[in-house]
Design an enzyme around this catalytic site. Structure first.
Site, PDB file in Angstrom:
ATOM      1  N   ASP A  56     -34.700  63.681   9.677  1.00 14.15           N
ATOM      2  CA  ASP A  56     -34.834  64.868  10.434  1.00 14.15           C
ATOM      3  C   ASP A  56     -35.291  64.317  11.871  1.00 14.15           C
ATOM      4  OD1 ASP A  56     -37.457  64.042  10.213  1.00 14.15           O
ATOM      5  OD2 ASP A  56     -38.035  65.885   8.857  1.00 14.15           O
TER       6      ASP A  56
ATOM      7  N   SER B   5     -38.281  53.981  -0.378  1.00 14.18           N
ATOM      8  CA  SER B   5     -37.950  55.389  -0.237  1.00 14.18           C
ATOM      9  C   SER B   5     -36.647  55.465   0.365  1.00 14.18           C
ATOM     10  CB  SER B   5     -39.000  56.184   0.542  1.00 14.18           C
ATOM     11  OG  SER B   5     -40.072  55.948   0.050  1.00 14.18           O
TER      12      SER B   5
ATOM     13  N   LEU C 172     -32.614  57.847  16.161  1.00 12.74           N
ATOM     14  CA  LEU C 172     -31.661  58.687  16.752  1.00 12.74           C
ATOM     15  C   LEU C 172     -32.031  59.690  17.744  1.00 12.74           C
ATOM     16  CD1 LEU C 172     -29.371  59.088  13.643  1.00 12.74           C
ATOM     17  CD2 LEU C 172     -28.916  57.358  15.591  1.00 12.74           C
TER      18      LEU C 172
ATOM     19  N   GLY D  61     -38.220  63.759  12.818  1.00  8.97           N
ATOM     20  CA  GLY D  61     -39.421  62.929  13.121  1.00  8.97           C
ATOM     21  C   GLY D  61     -39.354  61.500  12.707  1.00  8.97           C
TER      22      GLY D  61
ATOM     23  N   ARG E 101     -33.796  51.949  15.534  1.00  7.21           N
ATOM     24  CA  ARG E 101     -33.721  52.796  16.674  1.00  7.21           C
ATOM     25  C   ARG E 101     -33.949  54.165  16.134  1.00  7.21           C
ATOM     26  NH1 ARG E 101     -34.638  49.786  21.213  1.00  7.21           N
ATOM     27  NH2 ARG E 101     -33.165  47.983  21.051  1.00  7.21           N
TER      28      ARG E 101
ATOM     29  N   ASP F  81     -39.294  59.022   9.892  1.00  3.03           N
ATOM     30  CA  ASP F  81     -39.486  58.981   8.380  1.00  3.03           C
ATOM     31  C   ASP F  81     -40.325  60.232   7.809  1.00  3.03           C
ATOM     32  OD1 ASP F  81     -38.226  56.374   8.436  1.00  3.03           O
ATOM     33  OD2 ASP F  81     -40.186  55.758   8.945  1.00  3.03           O
TER      34      ASP F  81
ATOM     35  N   ARG G 234     -31.950  56.810  26.102  1.00  4.94           N
ATOM     36  CA  ARG G 234     -31.591  56.761  24.742  1.00  4.94           C
ATOM     37  C   ARG G 234     -30.558  57.796  24.493  1.00  4.94           C
ATOM     38  NH1 ARG G 234     -34.712  58.724  19.663  1.00  4.94           N
ATOM     39  NH2 ARG G 234     -36.327  60.006  21.151  1.00  4.94           N
TER      40      ARG G 234
ATOM     41  N   ASN H 153     -31.759  57.679   5.415  1.00  7.05           N
ATOM     42  CA  ASN H 153     -32.268  56.570   5.751  1.00  7.05           C
ATOM     43  C   ASN H 153     -33.045  55.762   4.653  1.00  7.05           C
ATOM     44  OD1 ASN H 153     -33.533  54.518   7.732  1.00  7.05           O
ATOM     45  ND2 ASN H 153     -35.442  55.654   7.898  1.00  7.05           N
ATOM     46  N   THR H 154     -32.955  54.491   4.732  1.00  8.97           N
ATOM     47  CA  THR H 154     -33.723  53.672   3.837  1.00  8.97           C
ATOM     48  C   THR H 154     -35.167  53.064   4.373  1.00  8.97           C
ATOM     49  OG1 THR H 154     -32.870  51.528   4.369  1.00  8.97           O
ATOM     50  CG2 THR H 154     -31.515  52.670   2.589  1.00  8.97           C
ATOM     51  N   HIS H 155     -36.063  53.344   3.677  1.00  2.00           N
ATOM     52  CA  HIS H 155     -37.399  52.702   4.327  1.00  2.00           C
ATOM     53  C   HIS H 155     -38.198  52.115   3.173  1.00  2.00           C
ATOM     54  CE1 HIS H 155     -40.993  52.854   7.031  1.00  2.00           C
ATOM     55  NE2 HIS H 155     -41.731  53.270   5.649  1.00  2.00           N
TER      56      HIS H 155
HETATM   57  C1  GRF Z   1     -34.907  47.345   5.014  1.00  3.93           C
HETATM   58  O1  GRF Z   1     -36.041  47.017   4.495  1.00  3.93           O
HETATM   59  C2  GRF Z   1     -34.758  48.565   5.790  1.00  3.93           C
HETATM   60  O2  GRF Z   1     -35.469  49.612   5.042  1.00  3.93           O
HETATM   61  C3  GRF Z   1     -35.673  48.317   7.103  1.00  3.93           C
HETATM   62  O3  GRF Z   1     -35.212  47.098   7.474  1.00  3.93           O
HETATM   63  C4  GRF Z   1     -34.604  46.376   6.304  1.00  3.93           C
HETATM   64  C5  GRF Z   1     -33.198  46.063   6.660  1.00  3.93           C
HETATM   65  O4  GRF Z   1     -32.750  44.985   5.869  1.00  3.93           O
HETATM   66  N1  GRF Z   1     -35.896  49.565   8.157  1.00  3.93           N
HETATM   67  P1  GRF Z   1     -31.305  44.517   6.083  1.00  3.93           P
HETATM   68  O5  GRF Z   1     -30.929  44.510   7.256  1.00  3.93           O
HETATM   69  O6  GRF Z   1     -30.387  45.532   5.038  1.00  3.93           O
HETATM   70  O7  GRF Z   1     -31.357  43.097   5.231  1.00  3.93           O
END
Ligand code: GRF
Length: 196
Positions: A140, A135, A92, A142, A90, A144, A64, A106-108
């Protein structure tokens, strides 16, 4: 103008929404490069918007850390002000996080700290909750665990599948992401002392 690098693994629908937004000259950010850890279908969105792209396939490296170094080398060349992990599946490596932090978000697809990790939608369904969410966090070391920048609740409906629930969460993620990137660009969110 805030120069943004976006990293993806999948379909890149959130990336596409950001690219569409940055086509508006009034939006204070632009996507300077899109990177992926595989031959991700979402790289096509970069081509559609004439944005440069690269792929650093995770499977081409034995560790990695080596993958992370190759990824960091690509990112460095574009001198991004902000790195958006938009469906990068993945973690980082720590040396990459420490090089670019605090400028990584990051989007979650869950209401953190609820349901962190790679299966946030599935885990929310399995837990039987009646609401989950979306969210945007700072990254960081961790999984999420970074400071929250924005989040919003999404209802779980009777009969929801992972697909149907994720399909309702994603538009919320997109809206939050576009707003957070705008607020970072205007200085309304200061990543050196993150506040929601
Ligand atoms: C999103 O829901 C993101 O938060 C998650 O994977 C999805 C990615 O969707 N980790 P896309 O590739 O933007 O369609």
């Amino acid at each position: 103008m805030l120069n943004v690098a976006v990293l993806i693994s999948g379909t890149g629908s959130n990336l596409r929404a950001l690219l569409e937004q940055t086509a508006d000259p009034a939006y204070p950010a632009r996507v300077v490069v899109v990177g992926a850890d595989r031959d991700a279908p979402g790289l096509q969105h970069a081509a559609d918007f004439s944005a440069p792209s690269f792929s650093v396939p995770y499977t081409a490296f034995s560790t990695r850390e080596e993958w992370g170094e190759a990824l960091a080398e690509q990112l460095r060349a574009w001198e991004p002000d902000l790195i958006v992990l938009s469906g990068l599946m993945r973690l980082l490596p720590p040396q990459v996080v420490s090089e670019f932090a605090p400028r990584i978000i990051n989007t979650h697809p869950a209401y953190l700290p609820e349901f962190p990790g790679a299966h946030g939608v599935r885990d929310a369904l399995a837990a039987g909750v009646d609401q989950t969410g979306a969210s945007i966090i700072q990254v960081d070391d961790g999984v999420d665990t970074g400071p929250l920048l924005a989040q919003e609740r999404v209802a779980v409906l009777p009969g929801d599948t992972e697909e149907s629930l994720h399909a309702r969460i994603k538009p919320v993620e997109r809206r939050l992401l576009i707003d957070v990137v705008r607020r970072i660009a205007t200085g309304d969110i200061d990543l050196t002392g993150a506040r929601a």
